[in-house]
Scaffold this active site. Structure first.
Site, short mmCIF file in Angstrom:
data_model
loop_
_atom_site.label_atom_id
_atom_site.label_comp_id
_atom_site.label_asym_id
_atom_site.label_seq_id
_atom_site.Cartn_x
_atom_site.Cartn_y
_atom_site.Cartn_z
CG ASP A 1 -3.98 2.71 0.18
OD1 ASP A 1 -4.15 3.94 -0.34
OD2 ASP A 1 -5.03 2.31 0.83
CD GLU B 1 -1.00 3.68 -2.89
OE1 GLU B 1 -1.91 4.49 -2.47
OE2 GLU B 1 -1.59 2.67 -3.45
#
Length: 238
Positions: A49, A119
């Site tokens: 992320d 991610e």
């Protein structure tokens, strides 16, 4: 599940640590069904992320002179769940996921699962091959699809294109600046010759100019009415 080597070919990478990628593709529902449980992708998702956000910020900063507010909005749109799902589907990431039976029976293509896995994949690439390789992969599989995910309206560009089509020019002027250094407020005006077209406020000069351009565009039913003095009022440009 497709052969993971096909994914590596799509990404054009040669992994050094295969375990990282298997972990990135392992959802917690699958991990919990194994005995003993396998490590799932949640930690890699946490890292990924941050990596994906940094890669997008890096790209936006290097490619434009836009102010912080516009870049922040663009980054938020480009790395939101919807956008990550678009990028993931374009490399068929959903076909490489390890899901538990319960999740498969629900919704195999759940956006949140696919976005999280995207991610996690970048977390794995970063740990295995470093930032520069992650950046190269990101540019290859994300940048071609940015038009689908970033939809910030640039009012200054819109206004400029209308005016340039008639070989005219516009000018912006900062007419007011208030507040302490850490919390400034600016007021901008936009002119077509001596006609004041719009006024706007913002926390930066560029943001105020965007607001002024937006107001100018909002005053008229048709964009070219601006050129016929239907949206402005005469005021001497100092």
């Amino acid at each position: 599940m497709k052969n993971i080597q096909t994914l590596f070919q799509t990404l054009n990478i040669t992994p050094q640590n295969l375990t990282l990628y298997k972990q990135a593709l392992t959802h917690s529902s699958y991990s919990n069904e194994q005995n003993p449980p396998q490590e799932d992708n949640e930690r890699l998702e946490f890292l990924g992320d941050a990596i994906v956000g940094l890669l997008m910020a890096d790209y936006l900063y290097s490619q434009s002179k836009e102010d912080e507010g516009i870049m922040t909005k663009k980054r938020a749109q480009a790395v939101c769940e919807r956008s990550l799902t678009i990028y993931a589907h374009n490399i068929e990431l959903q076909n490489y996921l390890l899901l538990g039976k319960g999740e498969k029976n629900k919704d195999f293509n759940a956006k949140s699962i696919i976005a999280d896995t995207f991610e996690a994949l970048f977390g794995a690439i970063y740990l295995d091959l470093g930032y520069l390789t992650a950046k190269k992969v990101f540019h290859n599989i994300v940048l071609p699809h940015l038009a689908k995910t970033i939809y910030i309206i640039d009012f200054k560009t819109q206004l400029q294109e209308i005016v340039q089509s008639e070989k005219k020019t516009i000018q912006y002027k900062i007419v007011q600046e208030q507040g302490p250094a850490h919390s400034k407020n600016f007021v901008a005006e936009v002119y077509l010759e001596k006609n004041l077209l719009g006024t706007g406020e913002g926390s930066t000069k560029k943001a105020a100019e965007q607001k002024a351009a937006q107001q100018a565009l909002s005053k008229v039913a048709k964009p070219k009415d601006l050129l016929n003095n239907k949206g402005g009022k005469e005021k001497e440009l100092q």
